[in-house]
Design an enzyme around this catalytic site. Sequence first.
Site, short mmCIF file in Angstrom:
data_model
loop_
_atom_site.label_atom_id
_atom_site.label_comp_id
_atom_site.label_asym_id
_atom_site.label_seq_id
_atom_site.Cartn_x
_atom_site.Cartn_y
_atom_site.Cartn_z
N SER A 110 0.80 -1.24 0.06
CA SER A 110 0.06 -0.09 0.02
C SER A 110 0.81 1.33 -0.02
CB SER A 110 -0.97 -0.02 1.01
OG SER A 110 -0.20 0.27 2.32
N LYS A 111 0.29 2.36 0.05
CA LYS A 111 1.02 3.74 -0.10
C LYS A 111 2.12 3.70 1.13
CE LYS A 111 -2.17 6.83 -2.35
NZ LYS A 111 -3.36 6.92 -2.24
N ARG A 112 1.70 3.15 2.41
CA ARG A 112 2.76 2.92 3.52
C ARG A 112 4.23 2.73 2.64
NH1 ARG A 112 2.09 -0.72 6.76
NH2 ARG A 112 0.59 -1.61 5.57
N HIS A 113 4.21 1.61 1.67
CA HIS A 113 5.33 1.20 1.37
C HIS A 113 6.10 1.78 0.25
CE1 HIS A 113 2.95 -2.34 2.88
NE2 HIS A 113 4.21 -2.42 3.54
N GLY A 114 5.43 3.18 0.01
CA GLY A 114 5.97 3.94 -1.04
C GLY A 114 5.01 4.15 -2.15
#
Length: 488
Positions: A249-253
């Site tokens: 998800s966005k948390r990973h980039g």
Amino acid sequence: MSDKKQIATRFAPSPTGFLHIGGARTALFNYLFAKKYGGKFILRIEDTDTARNSSEASEAILTSLRWLGLNWDEGPLYQSQRTALYNRYAQKLFNEGKAYRCFCTGERLEALRAEKRADGESHIAYDRACMNLPAAESLKRSESGEKHVVRFKMPDGGTLSFNDMVHGTLNFQNDVLDDFIIIKSDGMPTYNFAVAIDDYEMNVTHVIRGDDHISNTPKQLAIFNALGVEAPVYAHVPMILGGDKTKLSKRHGATSLTYYEEAGYVKEALVNYLALLGWAFDDRTEFFTMDELIEKFSEKKFGKTPAVFDIKKLEFFNQSHLKAMPAQAKAELLYDYVKKYMPDFRFDEKYDNIDYFRSVTDILGDRLKLAGDVKNYSQFMFIDDIEYPKDLIDKIIKDYGANSAARALRIIADIIAAAPDYTPAGLESLLRNSAIENLNFSKIAFLLRSSLAAQTVSPGIFEVMTILGRCRCDNRIKKLSAILEKQN
Ligand code: GLU
């Protein structure tokens, strides 16, 4: 494939935002499967959720699919334009007693859920209060405009099974599925209903999608059964995870394809890398072009365990694909890239053309990891007015002494001016064999590079010299020499 029907797959994104890595991988698998078996690849936009979908998102998805080269044979078909069709099928099920109108209000359903929860029931199904409404009453209430949905009448007892290409046989008890809604109160179909109708109407033979859809599949199978038609074959591929093993998800980039395009990843690398997220040809071969993937793709090689997205690995593929690209195609790609995404890349007008650009990209070798790296290695070849940064001057003074470096550069300039063989090999051997202020060859090369590139990185400096030509080289070497002289 034993199937006699023409193979047809589809990619069916819900347009809630940009195409993301997971969606692109799903699209790619469906594309490869269709192409491998001479079938067709359909694009269907699942845009019935008017609150969450937008036409901008649809456009962005189409653009990214085109960029990746995942060209569809049919579509894009928009579910929002097909509501009459879904309603026709709902009516058919209704007429056959396989669906019914439900007039229960949101409050009633909420109260029902609360009551069941309080009784400790974990499976909270609709209680079928409207199932047996007399036909005349149901019709009258509907005609008088009373708000209602249409529910599918789930068969009692029995099992729904399917043979998944990734997971093998999966079984679900009918009883755990409730009478799910197929048409919402605004006349729009629900996801599970529209998907089943469309997969049938579009003659989709194989559905490859993320395994987050496994729990939806029995509902879709129930619809196919009720219609008396054959369901497609499914492959539910494991999710893509981030480095911490949670769903990517966005948390990973960045997860949107647009980001990767803008950041200088080439589509060949993305296609190659995405194909390996949940599929493998063997345990050795990793580099594939699209044509090779189409040839080698096989549903028997899907992985069962989730793949982890690794940006370093993608970068490695990017470097490999840039390296493998034919010279002219690479030059054109990089030229288009800097024009589109690097407004700060400077060109003097006379150097702003594809032929000159290609002469520069031809000497970059395999240095580029990302398309934009072309700037670090070559900006100085596209402008005449280069500036020498202070830290470079300071370094030269510290390592050589200002006078000594200035003298060495003058000697270098004289040698080059008289060079009989102005080629990379000729220039290199000439400078290797000249005595210049007692400097060894690497020190000479450093000064030369500093003067020509005004930085410490560049492609092979003798190749740079042939691109710059005698006159520009002479000017630059003398310019740096003069700057150093003034430092005293
Ligand atoms: N529209 C669904 C999604 O974007 C996919 C539906 C499907 O593949 O069946 O998740």
